[in-house]
Each structure stands twice: as structure tokens, then as C-alpha cells.
Design an enzyme around this catalytic site. Structure first.
Site, mmCIF file in Angstrom:
data_model
loop_
_atom_site.group_PDB
_atom_site.id
_atom_site.type_symbol
_atom_site.label_atom_id
_atom_site.label_comp_id
_atom_site.label_asym_id
_atom_site.label_seq_id
_atom_site.Cartn_x
_atom_site.Cartn_y
_atom_site.Cartn_z
ATOM 1 N N SER A 186 50.475 30.184 37.768
ATOM 2 C CA SER A 186 50.264 31.609 38.021
ATOM 3 C C SER A 186 51.537 32.253 38.530
ATOM 4 O O SER A 186 52.324 31.613 39.234
ATOM 5 C CB SER A 186 49.144 31.776 39.072
ATOM 6 N N TYR A 209 45.315 29.269 47.663
ATOM 7 C CA TYR A 209 45.193 29.191 46.200
ATOM 8 C C TYR A 209 46.587 29.135 45.560
ATOM 9 O O TYR A 209 46.875 28.228 44.775
ATOM 10 C CB TYR A 209 44.413 30.387 45.639
ATOM 11 N N LYS A 268 48.886 26.011 43.331
ATOM 12 C CA LYS A 268 49.613 26.106 42.053
ATOM 13 C C LYS A 268 51.051 25.607 42.233
ATOM 14 O O LYS A 268 51.580 24.892 41.375
ATOM 15 C CB LYS A 268 49.602 27.548 41.536
HETATM 16 P P1 NAD Z 1 37.327 30.260 35.508
HETATM 17 O O1 NAD Z 1 36.746 30.058 36.871
HETATM 18 O O2 NAD Z 1 36.667 31.192 34.569
HETATM 19 O O3 NAD Z 1 37.443 28.840 34.766
HETATM 20 C C1 NAD Z 1 37.611 27.644 35.472
HETATM 21 C C2 NAD Z 1 36.591 26.655 34.911
HETATM 22 O O4 NAD Z 1 36.769 25.400 35.539
HETATM 23 C C3 NAD Z 1 35.139 27.097 35.167
HETATM 24 O O5 NAD Z 1 34.390 27.002 33.988
HETATM 25 C C4 NAD Z 1 34.644 26.105 36.216
HETATM 26 O O6 NAD Z 1 33.265 25.835 36.067
HETATM 27 C C5 NAD Z 1 35.509 24.872 35.909
HETATM 28 N N1 NAD Z 1 35.742 23.985 37.072
HETATM 29 C C6 NAD Z 1 36.153 24.351 38.309
HETATM 30 N N2 NAD Z 1 36.242 23.266 39.101
HETATM 31 C C7 NAD Z 1 35.897 22.193 38.335
HETATM 32 C C8 NAD Z 1 35.778 20.806 38.571
HETATM 33 N N3 NAD Z 1 36.000 20.279 39.792
HETATM 34 N N4 NAD Z 1 35.394 19.994 37.550
HETATM 35 C C9 NAD Z 1 35.130 20.515 36.328
HETATM 36 N N5 NAD Z 1 35.201 21.829 36.035
HETATM 37 C C10 NAD Z 1 35.590 22.647 37.038
HETATM 38 O O7 NAD Z 1 38.857 30.659 35.736
HETATM 39 P P2 NAD Z 1 39.926 31.223 34.687
HETATM 40 O O8 NAD Z 1 40.180 32.652 35.032
HETATM 41 O O9 NAD Z 1 39.538 30.834 33.309
HETATM 42 O O10 NAD Z 1 41.215 30.394 35.131
HETATM 43 C C11 NAD Z 1 41.493 29.155 34.513
HETATM 44 C C12 NAD Z 1 42.745 28.604 35.152
HETATM 45 O O11 NAD Z 1 43.800 29.563 35.062
HETATM 46 C C13 NAD Z 1 42.593 28.295 36.645
HETATM 47 O O12 NAD Z 1 43.332 27.125 36.932
HETATM 48 C C14 NAD Z 1 43.243 29.491 37.329
HETATM 49 O O13 NAD Z 1 43.774 29.143 38.595
HETATM 50 C C15 NAD Z 1 44.345 29.820 36.357
HETATM 51 N N6 NAD Z 1 44.785 31.220 36.413
HETATM 52 C C16 NAD Z 1 43.863 32.217 36.260
HETATM 53 C C17 NAD Z 1 44.298 33.555 36.330
HETATM 54 C C18 NAD Z 1 43.326 34.692 36.197
HETATM 55 O O14 NAD Z 1 43.676 35.824 36.557
HETATM 56 N N7 NAD Z 1 42.120 34.464 35.684
HETATM 57 C C19 NAD Z 1 45.647 33.844 36.538
HETATM 58 C C20 NAD Z 1 46.541 32.787 36.693
HETATM 59 C C21 NAD Z 1 46.095 31.462 36.631
HETATM 60 C C1 WQD Z 2 45.519 43.987 40.331
HETATM 61 C C2 WQD Z 2 45.870 45.301 40.993
HETATM 62 C C3 WQD Z 2 45.175 45.493 43.273
HETATM 63 C C4 WQD Z 2 40.889 45.438 42.493
HETATM 64 C C5 WQD Z 2 45.048 38.071 41.135
HETATM 65 C C6 WQD Z 2 45.472 36.821 41.830
HETATM 66 C C7 WQD Z 2 46.362 36.022 40.913
HETATM 67 C C8 WQD Z 2 45.684 35.811 39.579
HETATM 68 C C9 WQD Z 2 45.310 37.136 38.970
HETATM 69 C C10 WQD Z 2 44.620 33.647 39.665
HETATM 70 C C11 WQD Z 2 46.366 45.119 42.417
HETATM 71 C C12 WQD Z 2 44.456 46.512 42.393
HETATM 72 C C13 WQD Z 2 42.267 45.411 42.330
HETATM 73 C C14 WQD Z 2 40.259 46.619 42.961
HETATM 74 C C15 WQD Z 2 42.416 47.684 43.064
HETATM 75 N N1 WQD Z 2 44.531 34.986 39.719
HETATM 76 N N2 WQD Z 2 42.991 46.519 42.611
HETATM 77 N N3 WQD Z 2 41.052 47.705 43.232
HETATM 78 O O1 WQD Z 2 45.870 40.597 42.698
HETATM 79 O O2 WQD Z 2 47.459 40.968 40.743
HETATM 80 O O3 WQD Z 2 46.194 38.844 40.898
HETATM 81 O O4 WQD Z 2 44.427 37.787 39.905
HETATM 82 O O5 WQD Z 2 45.591 32.989 39.461
HETATM 83 O O6 WQD Z 2 46.639 34.784 41.543
HETATM 84 O O7 WQD Z 2 46.214 37.175 42.967
HETATM 85 O O8 WQD Z 2 44.997 40.946 40.330
HETATM 86 O O9 WQD Z 2 43.159 42.304 39.443
HETATM 87 O O10 WQD Z 2 43.021 41.500 41.855
HETATM 88 O O11 WQD Z 2 44.634 43.300 41.225
HETATM 89 O O12 WQD Z 2 43.110 48.671 43.333
HETATM 90 O O13 WQD Z 2 39.013 46.697 43.151
HETATM 91 O O14 WQD Z 2 44.697 46.102 41.070
HETATM 92 O O15 WQD Z 2 45.566 46.077 44.495
HETATM 93 O O16 WQD Z 2 47.386 46.053 42.640
HETATM 94 P P1 WQD Z 2 46.194 40.410 41.264
HETATM 95 P P2 WQD Z 2 43.859 41.993 40.722
#
Ligand code: NAD
Ligand code: WQD
Length: 338
Positions: A126, A151, A155
Site C-alpha cells: 500500500s 495496519y 505492510k
Molecule cells: P478485502 O477485505 O475485501 O479482501 C481480503 C480478503 O481476505 C477477504 O475476502 C477476507 O475474507 C480474506 N481474509 C482475511 N484474513 C484471512 C485469513 N486469515 N485467511 C484467509 N482469508 C482471509 O480487502 P481488499 O480491499 O480486497 O484488499 C486486499 C489486499 O489489498 C489487502 O492485503 C489490503 O491490505 C491490500 N490493500 C487494499 C487497499 C484498499 O484500499 N482496498 C489498498 C492498499 C492495499
Molecule cells: C480518501 C480521502 C479522506 C471518507 C485508506 C487507507 C489506505 C488504503 C486505502 C488499505 C481522504 C476523505 C474519506 C469520508 C472523507 N487501504 N474522506 N470522508 O485514507 O486515502 O486510504 O484506504 O491499504 O491504507 O489509509 O482512503 O477513502 O479513507 O479517504 O472526506 O467519509 O477521502 O479524508 O482525504 P485513504 P479513504
């Protein structure tokens, strides 16, 4: 046909990646404990590709079950590791859940594959590892800063574990993809984001407000040092992000190219403010969004958007969807599931 394990494959990004892997001709095996997803996602995937992935309901914290899985599936060519907990706020109030779920599972999986002759591993990282980067756009050389949350720390530590393991495990090749802000849903509206409870992220909160599930969106601050005072992020269509995983996997499984550990920033390279995202939504949905400006949210960085030069030139991948296209896909998905 190469067999690819997708952990967390029923989740938001995982399910979209499974679709692209199947369309690219890979055989997919999914591990998921359904802690943040539903088994119904399997049918959604099949409705898009016509192929039902193999699914093993398994918690990767269960070491013995994981060992048994890898004894059964000893012909896996690559792993895309999505399984983790990802709610930043929850990680602050429950750090041990995050250190256990995001790190012990990674270690257990690596222990099963570290002696394999040839295995590719794609890690879900991330942009949060950069904290508030000094320079925009953010390149992979930007310094890794003190994590803002447990969190984000998982990463950073996860990447260190992979780097050190790949140094000694000669058959292991790793690519870490540092995602910026994934948004939207598959254009078929068969799969999309299913936030659990009140969404923490901006885009699902926007679409839930527009559909009437939430009263109004709170915009967290409009006095940041940006053009319109709201924070800037790099919002990338989840299908573009999914395709980046297939491109990264092909770099490792298809070619003679050998690497140990590589990192790529995956974004559009374009920054959008919160107000610009709202304007995009209002444009594509043709309706006004009910929102108010409130105080800043703890831990928010002012601006984060990717320098995608490395992904575009070395990985050979580039995002193609616009913000409007991504927002429209999110809106169509919200309308479908309500
Ligand atoms: P998500 O929660 O939709 O998907 C994660 C999946 O992993 C879920 O289906 C959950 O049931 C499964 N899971 C969690 N713990 C588990 C375990 N112990 N054993 C088996 N399955 C398990 O999340 P996502 O948004 O699809 O994110 C996927 C990956 O990408 C994560 O590692 C997250 O940290 C990373 N990521 C997400 C974002 C974002 O904004 N969504 C941004 C950057 C990084
Ligand atoms: C985006 C912008 C908020 C909600 C997060 C995690 C990051 C990754 C992606 C896992 C920001 C603003 C948000 C609301 C708002 N996840 N906001 N009102 O914070 O950039 O990233 O999700 O890896 O690790 O930190 O994404 O969508 O929460 O916020 O004004 O109700 O929207 O302040 O500027 P963020 P976000």
C-alpha cells in the site's frame, strides 16, 4: 495451464484479480476464510468468465490447515497474497489482530513455499508505507516513513519479511505492488466492493449516501494546503489494479526473467481532491450529493499520488480508466446491490 493461488480471492481486489487471471488463461485456486467476503462472490466470478474457480475455505492463521493445503496443491506456480485485515482505524484499537492476521499468515505461507524450485509471489502492499511523502508524484524511491497505523506497519514489515526471505530462497521471486486508492467495480456489476458496516473509505460512502443508506457525506477538512483545500489521492479503477497483478505475475512466471524482490507503485499517476471526486460522482450519476465539511480526520495525509513511470516502462502496465468511468462503475454496482 499454470495454477495460481489467490489468498483472499473472494475479497474486493482479489475477486477482480481472479477474473483477470482466468481471462488470461490461468487456473485459479482461492483460499479465503470469508471474514470479510461472501461465498456468493464465486457465482459472480463464474457469471463473468464462465469458469468456477476452485475454492478452499481456510483461515491462514490455522497453520496445520495451511500445511495440508500445500500438500494437496503441490503444483502451484504462483501466489497472489491478498488475505489480510485492512481497516486502518480498527488496527489502532486492535493492533494484535492486525499483527497476527497480516503477518503470521504471510510467514506461514512463505514457510510452505520457501524450498520450492520456482515460485512467484505477488504481495498486496500500500502507498501507506510512504506516509506523507515529501515529493509528489511519489516514486518507489521515496523513503519509507514511520507507519501512521499498525495496519500500515504490517505492510512495511511484510515487505521486509519478503525481501529477506527472497534473498535466501533461491526459487522465490517476489513483486510487491503498492496500491494507491482502488475504487469502482467490475463493469458487469457481477462483483464489486462489499464494505462491512459503515464504510471508512470515501467512494463507498459517496455511493451509499446517494442511494439513501447514509444521510450525508462528511468531508474531512477543506483547509488543507491544496487547490480546493481538500486532500488529494490517486484513485485507480479496481479492474486496472487487477490487470496490474496479471502483468506482474506474467513477468515472473512466463519469462526467463529472474528477480528476487521488486516494488511497483500502482496508481493512475493523477491526483484528485475529495471535492473533485464528488464532482465526478455528480457528473456521472446526474444527481447532487448531500455532503458537509467537517474537521480533519486523524492520520490523513495531505496528498498522495503515484509516479507510475516504473510500472509503465519496466512492468509494462498502465491504468486506462478515468475517474468518471471508475465512479460510474461504483454507482452502477451500488444500484445493483441495493
Ligand atoms: P478485502 O477485505 O475485501 O479482501 C481480503 C480478503 O481476505 C477477504 O475476502 C477476507 O475474507 C480474506 N481474509 C482475511 N484474513 C484471512 C485469513 N486469515 N485467511 C484467509 N482469508 C482471509 O480487502 P481488499 O480491499 O480486497 O484488499 C486486499 C489486499 O489489498 C489487502 O492485503 C489490503 O491490505 C491490500 N490493500 C487494499 C487497499 C484498499 O484500499 N482496498 C489498498 C492498499 C492495499
Ligand atoms: C480518501 C480521502 C479522506 C471518507 C485508506 C487507507 C489506505 C488504503 C486505502 C488499505 C481522504 C476523505 C474519506 C469520508 C472523507 N487501504 N474522506 N470522508 O485514507 O486515502 O486510504 O484506504 O491499504 O491504507 O489509509 O482512503 O477513502 O479513507 O479517504 O472526506 O467519509 O477521502 O479524508 O482525504 P485513504 P479513504
Amino acid at each position: 495451464m499454470k495454477k495460481i493461488l489467490v489468498t483472499g480471492g473472494l475479497g474486493y481486489i482479489g475477486s477482480h484479480t481472479v477474473v483477470e487471471l482466468q481471462l488470461a488463461g490461468f487456473e485459479v485456486v482461492i483460499i479465503d476464510n470469508l471474514s470479510n467476503s461472501s461465498k456468493d462472490v464465486l457465482q459472480g466470478i463464474e457469471r463473468i468468465t464462465g469458469i468456477m474457480p476452485v475454492f478452499e475455505e481456510l483461515d491462514l492463521r490455522d497453520k496445520q490447515a495451511t500445511i495440508t493445503f500445500f500438500q494437496k496443491y503441490d503444483d502451484i506456480s504462483g501466489i497472489i497474497h491478498f488475505a489480510a485485515s485492512k481497516a486502518v482505524g480498527e488496527s489502532v484499537t486492535n493492533p494484535l489482530l492486525y499483527y497476527e492476521n497480516n503477518l503470521s499468515t504471510l510467514i506461514t505461507v512463505l514457510q510452505q513455499i520457501q524450498h520450492k524450485k520456482d515460485i512467484s509471489f505477488i504481495f498486496s502492499s500500500s502507498c501507506t508505507v510512504y506516509g506523507q511523502a515529501e515529493m509528489m508524484p511519489i516514486s518507489e524511491n521515496a523513503p519509507i516513513q514511520q507507519a501512521f497505523s499498525p495496519y500500515g506497519n504490517t505492510k512495511q514489515i511484510g515487505e521486509e519479511i519478503l525481501k529477506d526471505t527472497a534473498k535466501i530462497a533461491k526459487g522465490l521471486q517476489v513483486i510487491s505492488l503498492r496500491y494507491f486508492n482502488p475504487i469502482g467495480a467490475h463493469p458487469s456489476t457481477e462483483i464489486g466492493e462489499l464494505p462491512d458496516g459503515v464504510p471508512q473509505n470515501l467512494v463507498p460512502f459517496i455511493t451509499q449516501t446517494a442511494i439513501g443508506l447514509r444521510n450525508e457525506l462528511s468531508v474531512f477538512g477543506n483547509d488543507y494546503p491544496t487547490e480546493d483545500g481538500t486532500c488529494i489521492r490517486d484513485y485507480i479503477h479496481v479492474v486496472d489494479l487487477a490487470k496490474a497483478h496479471v502483468t506482474a505475475l506474467k513477468r515472473l512466471v512466463d519469462n526467463a526473467y529472474k528477480t528476487s524482490f521488486e516494488v511497483f507503485n500502482i496508481g493512475t499517476g493523477k491526483g484528485s481532491s475529495v471535492l473533485e471526486v464528488i464532482e465526478s460522482f455528480e457528473r456521472v450519476s446526474k444527481q447532487q450529493l448531500n455532503y458537509k465539511i467537517v474537521g480533519k480526520r486523524e492520520g490523513d495525509v495531505i496528498s498522495a499520488y503515484a509516479d507510475t513511470t516504473k510500472a509503465n516502462t519496466i512492468l509494462g502496465w498502465k491504468a486506462t480508466s478515468t475517474l468518471d468511468e471508475a465512479m460510474l462503475s461504483a454507482w452502477k454496482w451500488e444500484q445493483k446491490i441495493r
